[in-house]
Design a protein around this motif. Structure first.
Motif, PDB file in Angstrom:
ATOM      1  N   ALA A 118       0.839  -1.198   0.000  1.00  0.00           N
ATOM      2  CA  ALA A 118       0.000   0.000   0.000  1.00  0.00           C
ATOM      3  C   ALA A 118       0.875   1.248   0.000  1.00  0.00           C
ATOM      4  N   HIS A 119       1.944   1.201   0.793  1.00  0.00           N
ATOM      5  CA  HIS A 119       2.841   2.346   0.895  1.00  0.00           C
ATOM      6  C   HIS A 119       3.430   2.688  -0.476  1.00  0.00           C
ATOM      7  N   PHE A 120       3.964   1.658  -1.164  1.00  0.00           N
ATOM      8  CA  PHE A 120       4.611   1.942  -2.444  1.00  0.00           C
ATOM      9  C   PHE A 120       3.600   2.212  -3.548  1.00  0.00           C
ATOM     10  N   SER A 121       2.391   1.668  -3.420  1.00  0.00           N
ATOM     11  CA  SER A 121       1.376   1.998  -4.410  1.00  0.00           C
ATOM     12  C   SER A 121       1.017   3.475  -4.310  1.00  0.00           C
ATOM     13  N   ARG A 122       0.963   3.969  -3.069  1.00  0.00           N
ATOM     14  CA  ARG A 122       0.679   5.388  -2.866  1.00  0.00           C
ATOM     15  C   ARG A 122       1.731   6.255  -3.540  1.00  0.00           C
ATOM     16  N   LEU A 123       2.971   5.817  -3.482  1.00  0.00           N
ATOM     17  CA  LEU A 123       4.067   6.622  -4.010  1.00  0.00           C
ATOM     18  C   LEU A 123       4.352   6.340  -5.481  1.00  0.00           C
ATOM     19  N   SER A 124       3.570   5.414  -6.077  1.00  0.00           N
ATOM     20  CA  SER A 124       3.981   4.905  -7.384  1.00  0.00           C
ATOM     21  C   SER A 124       4.070   5.986  -8.445  1.00  0.00           C
ATOM     22  N   SER A 125       3.233   7.028  -8.326  1.00  0.00           N
ATOM     23  CA  SER A 125       3.260   8.056  -9.364  1.00  0.00           C
ATOM     24  C   SER A 125       4.591   8.804  -9.346  1.00  0.00           C
ATOM     25  N   GLN A 126       5.313   8.679  -8.247  1.00  0.00           N
ATOM     26  CA  GLN A 126       6.553   9.448  -8.161  1.00  0.00           C
ATOM     27  C   GLN A 126       7.788   8.679  -8.596  1.00  0.00           C
TER      28      GLN A 126
END
Lengths: 581, 464
Positions: free
Chosen positions: B187-195
């Motif tokens: 979930a953490h990395f999915s949140r940041l995936s756009s970056q």
């Protein structure tokens, strides 16, 4: 530059900062590009020396040739440069001093062999002096410890000769695509889903999609406008006059014509750059009103004024400028003989011996010159005429972009050469900085390719900006300060700079260090190794001075000096790299 | 008065330093008795000597409590109250010392005009600095010994995972058959995936680390090919044509580089949005034809028989549950004679300080919660895992010859010390970030403390 503002459905950036902002604020999201485009990895805009050097460096790099397709776009007709063949004895007025660092880079990429070396002259000596106090500093290739002193500290050549050499070299590199006589109509950004790569629209309808767009497109860089990289700078209240000067050859008792002269007048420096035994090039920076008066007068008058500008005291020069400007204002421009009369009168009032090298009112021909005056080496030869059609002026400015790499909306762009920085020509470093940019950027691209990097990415380009920005900025700052320091006649400043220069002139090691920084070394040496070498030189000097003491007693000092020197030299050879390529 | 301070300049105790300063500052009419001065000078020395002698005597008389410290440079007393007592005493002394230092510093600063010459005040400033540092260090180390729970308090926000700290070692050597994917991490990395592809943002450090990781992979492949074919080997093809798997590819930073070097690359990630971003980004690049992505956990690949020449899993290990299972899965996916590359962070105070305290809490370069201290893994733990790890036998051996069949070799010979695995079997190299150059460096082999933070690990699967 005239540019069509819009194209199809893609977002458009007219290459003009204000409209870019206007379009940015009102732009709508659009979908994929409609026109067919060519995939190009590296697109270089601009076929000046920096752009051509970069193209030939990339073309001659093994890994770059394998992995990227390089395209160079130039609006002008390069075939004119490619087939440039001036009549013998005539020279173009745009001359450049190539430092040894630049030369070895050109040699490494294989372009130097295409440059006509008969049209180049090594600078074996430099004489620089203060127009107000006459404090003088001399740099000599034989004194600053170069490996090959006869190759000089730098080499003077015409820019056209360099460009022609580069173009000939590019002919051998079929992998580099050269698109000439084609202007960049606009640069657009590809759709976000397509990665936002720059799309270069050419005026012949072709569209190039660039992984990396390199702006080598000069001061008014369209690539810089697209990348929205701001720049800062100012224009000096100064115009540069260039001309090709003809003069008699140096006499038998004098050295060859391989000495460059520069006199810092309060109106700006005047420089004499040798091109052949009888032809030299002029770069004279001066106030705009003086420049326009000088270029408007008879070339013979200008020739006399050039001679005077290297010789007469500053006070008399001011008088002569005013005389010329006034005469032109009254519609009766001074003739050659009138100017010679004025100069003769000024010389008499300054008690300049008519046989001295500082006298220019009567031009002595080589036959009756006999043994030259003792000080004949400290001023350039007397100019007899100017090559017709070579007098030109250009404005001088300082300009540096805030960044070399485009970010965000302008990503995948990078600037080199004059697109990134414009500098006063007094130190002859502008083009050398551009070549150093090309060298560094090539290295950076090679590194990225070796590790599978994306050459358009910020990470791949970052080392380029890190290496070049500070170095260029330091040099530009130093040149700018030098200009400002020497355009004042304020007494204490003149005194201080003169004392500084005279002291400096006595320190060979310091002078060598200065020249090293100015690129006189023929290859990019490891800075520490070079530093050790300099330190060794310093100890050598110390040992020499201890020599006297040695005679008197012991000789311990000298032995210590020699030991230390050996140690330092050993360190320097140890730290020297095995070669750059 | 000036003399007073100069005479004692050689004495290094801060108490004397303060005394000197006080003496120097005193007005001439108020004179302290020479006895008081002498006492003040002598007392700290006497106390220090007493403790020293006391510990020495105790150690000599009870040699069973004396042990040589692990690095062999000093002796320690174990199983006694003495270390505790020393700690208490040292803490108190250090607190006094630091207080004195502060007072001295303030006095020096406020009376800087009075003190003669710059030279002496500079020496004093250096001394004050040294003593303060020593004092603070002493307080820190003593208090750590006094309250061992403190280090866990520091990572209080990771308390719910603190049991993992204790069980980690056990887990590394067990092969519990759970999934390795941590839902929160995903979930953490999915949140940041756009970056992922913002090269100056959240993942800037990873972008800059990429060339070094690729360089290490290339170096190792070259080294191994040299080993097989000798120094005269034809110019290596590097990664060209190899089947490469990038486990936990994220936005595809490493996968793209590997694909550009000619490897047939498959990037897998458990986060769907990561894979989406990676696919989108690679589609813009016409030179990435050998690259594909898959949204799946690594375990799912075991079902197919496809195995890979090179398996990479960079900066993933510190984000998975059951690292032992994860490592076995990655190891299983490597062809015999193939290579496994891992990079992660060592569980050391330095790593905590740099990657969590500095990067997340202070500088805010990385989102909070990206790293969990307890999930970091030390290089020695990785090495000892592979010293025990044997590839499962593929079952082709006829059962009747089973007793003659040799057990598969462990990946790293078990005799070697975990700190120094044999060069032909495995290698651990530190990755060091140079903040001024904004660049990662591959530390030289065996560089001191280089593997205490980020490191990269290579191990080769034995042929049989």
């Amino acid at each position: 530059m005239a540019l069509a503002p819009t194209l199809g459905t893609s977002r458009t950036y007219c290459l003009n900062a204000r409209s870019v902002r206007a379009i940015l604020s009102s732009r709508a999201f659009s979908t994929a590009h409609s026109e067919p485009h060519e995939e190009c990895d590296v697109v270089i805009v601009g076929g000046g020396p920096a752009g051509l050097t970069l193209a030939s460096a990339l073309g001659s790099s093994r890994i770059a040739r394998q992995k990227v397709r390089v395209t160079l776009v130039e609006g002008g007709d390069l075939s004119k440069v490619r087939h440039w063949s001036p009549p013998p004895g005539t020279y173009s007025n745009r001359v450049v001093s190539l430092t040894n660092t630049s030369q070895s880079f050109l040699k490494a990429i294989g372009a130097w062999s295409h440059v006509d070396t008969h049209r180049t002259v090594p600078v074996e000596e430099m004489q620089v002096w203060d127009g107000v106090s006459d404090a003088r500093i001399t740099f000599s290739a034989s004194e600053i410890g170069l490996e090959k002193p006869h190759e000089g500290m730098a080499r003077l050549t015409e820019i056209l000769n360099l460009q022609r050499g580069l173009l000939r070299h590019l002919e051998e590199l079929p992998d580099v695509q050269l698109i000439e006589k084609t202007k960049v109509k606009s640069i657009l950004r590809d759709a976000e889903e397509q990665g936002g790569w720059p799309l270069v629209h050419l005026d012949n309808g072709r569209v190039l999609r660039a992984r990396l767009l390199i702006g080598a497109d000069g001061f008014n860089s369209p690539v810089r406008s697209y990348a929205q990289i701001p720049s800062f700078g100012w224009s000096y209240d100064t115009q540069g006059i260039v001309a090709t000067m003809v003069h008699p050859p140096r006499g038998a008792f004098q050295g060859p014509n391989t000495t460059a002269y520069q006199r810092f007048l309060p109106t700006g420096p005047i420089a004499f750059l040798p091109l052949s035994p009888t032809v030299s090039s002029l770069v004279w920076s001066t106030r705009p009103h003086i420049a326009s008066a000088l270029t408007a007068s008879d070339p013979a008058v200008l020739a006399s004024m050039i001679n005077a500008a290297f010789r007469l005291p500053e006070l008399s020069l001011r008088y002569l400028y005013n005389r010329i400007i006034e005469a032109q204002a009254h519609g009766t421009p001074l003739t050659h003989s009138e100017v010679q009369q004025e100069i003769l009168w000024r010389e008499q009032s300054h008690a300049i011996d008519p046989n001295s090298a500082y006298a220019s009112a009567t031009i002595k021909t080589i036959e009756d010159a006999g043994v030259p005056a003792t000080d004949s080496e400290s001023v350039p030869p007397l100019v007899t005429s100017l090559q017709p059609g070579t007098v030109a002026t250009f404005p001088l400015r300082f300009n540096h972009t805030e960044s070399y790499i485009g970010e965000g909306q302008g990503s995948r762009t990078v600037l080199v050469g004059d697109a990134a920085h414009t500098v006063h020509p007094l130190a002859g470093q502008g083009l050398n900085m551009g070549l150093a940019d090309a060298e560094c950027l090539t290295r950076c691209i090679e590194n990225a390719l070796e590790h599978g990097g994306d050459v358009g990415s910020y990470t791949a380009l970052l080392p380029y900006a890190q290496e070049r920005y500070l170095e260029n900025h330091t040099l530009m700052g130093a040149i700018d300060k030098l200009h400002k320091l020497y355009t004042t006649t304020f007494e204490p400043v003149v005194w201080a700079r003169s004392v500084g220069v005279e002291v400096l002139n006595e320190f060979d090691s310091v002078k060598a260090a200065l020249m090293m920084m100015a690129g006189a070394r023929d290859h990019k040496v490891d800075k520490t190794a070079a530093g050790w070498n300099l330190a060794a030189k310093g100890v050598e000097g110390l040992a020499a001075s201890v020599g006297a003491a040695k005679l008197l007693g012991g000789g311990i000092g000298g032995m210590m000096g020699a030991g230390l020197q050996g140690l330092l030299k050993a360190t320097s050879t140890k730290t020297r790299p095995n070669g750059t390529r | 008065m000036v003399h007073a301070s100069e005479d004692h300049a050689l004495n290094a105790s801060p108490a004397q330093l303060m005394l000197n300063v006080l003496l120097a500052l005193r007005t001439a009419d108020k004179k302290r008795s020479s006895f008081t001065s002498a006492a003040l000078v002598v007392i700290p020395w006497v106390m220090w000597a007493a403790v020293f002698v006391g510990v020495l005597v105790f150690g000599l008389r009870h040699s069973e409590f004396v042990q040589i410290s692990p690095n062999g440079t000093f002796c320690i007393l174990v199983n006694t109250a003495l270390p505790k007592l020393t700690s208490v005493w040292a803490t108190i002394a250090s607190i006094v010392l630091v207080t004195e230092e502060v007072i001295v510093a303030v006095l020096l600063y406020r009376n800087r005009e009075v003190f003669p010459g710059f030279g002496q005040s500079k020496t004093m400033a250096i001394r004050v600095g040294i003593f303060t540092a020593v004092g603070l260090g002493a307080i820190a180390s003593c208090s750590k010994q006094l309250c061992p729970g403190l280090s866990q308090h520091v990572t209080r926000r990771n308390m719910r995972l603190s049991n993992l700290v204790r069980t980690l070692h056990r887990q590394l050597h067990s092969s519990a058959n759970h999934g390795t994917i941590n839902a929160e991490e995903i979930a953490h990395f999915s949140r940041l995936s756009s970056q992922w592809w913002d090269e100056q943002g959240e993942f800037a450090y990873l972008h800059r680390m990429n060339p070094v990781r690729v360089q290490f992979i290339q170096d190792k492949l070259l080294e191994v090919s040299r080993e097989h074919e000798g120094e005269e080997a034809p110019p290596t093809r590097g990664l060209r044509g190899l089947d490469v798997l990038d486990v936990g590819c994220g936005g595809g930073l490493l996968s793209e580089s590997l694909a550009r070097l000619g490897a047939n690359t498959l990037g897998i990630d458990a986060s769907e949005s990561n894979v989406k971003i990676a696919k989108l980004h690679s589609s813009a690049d016409p030179r990435l034809e050998h690259l594909s992505y898959l949204n799946a956990p690594a375990e799912s690949l075991l079902e197919s028989s496809k195995r890979y020449d090179v398996v990479c899993s960079m900066e993933v290990l510190e984000h998975v549950d059951n690292p032992a299972t994860f490592l076995s899965t990655c190891a299983e996916l490597v062809k015999p004679g193939g290579h496994l590359f891992l990079s992660t962070i060592a569980r050391t105070p330095l790593a905590y300080f740099l990657t969590i305290f500095l990067a997340e809490d202070i500088l805010r370069k990385v989102s909070r919660g990206t790293h969990t201290y307890s999930k970091f893994i030390k290089p020695t733990e990785l090495v000892s895992f592979f010293q025990k790890h044997r590839s499962p036998s593929d079952g082709t051996v006829d059962p009747q010859y089973l007793e003659h069949a040799t057990l598969p070799k462990p990946w790293i010979s078990p005799q070697a010390s975990p700190a120094f695995p044999p060069r032909v079997e495995a290698e651990v190299r530190g990755l060091i970030y140079h903040p001024l150059r904004a660049k990662w460096h591959l530390a030289p082999r065996d560089a001191w403390a280089a593997t205490d933070c980020n490191y990269i690990f290579w191990v080769r699967k034995p042929f049989q």
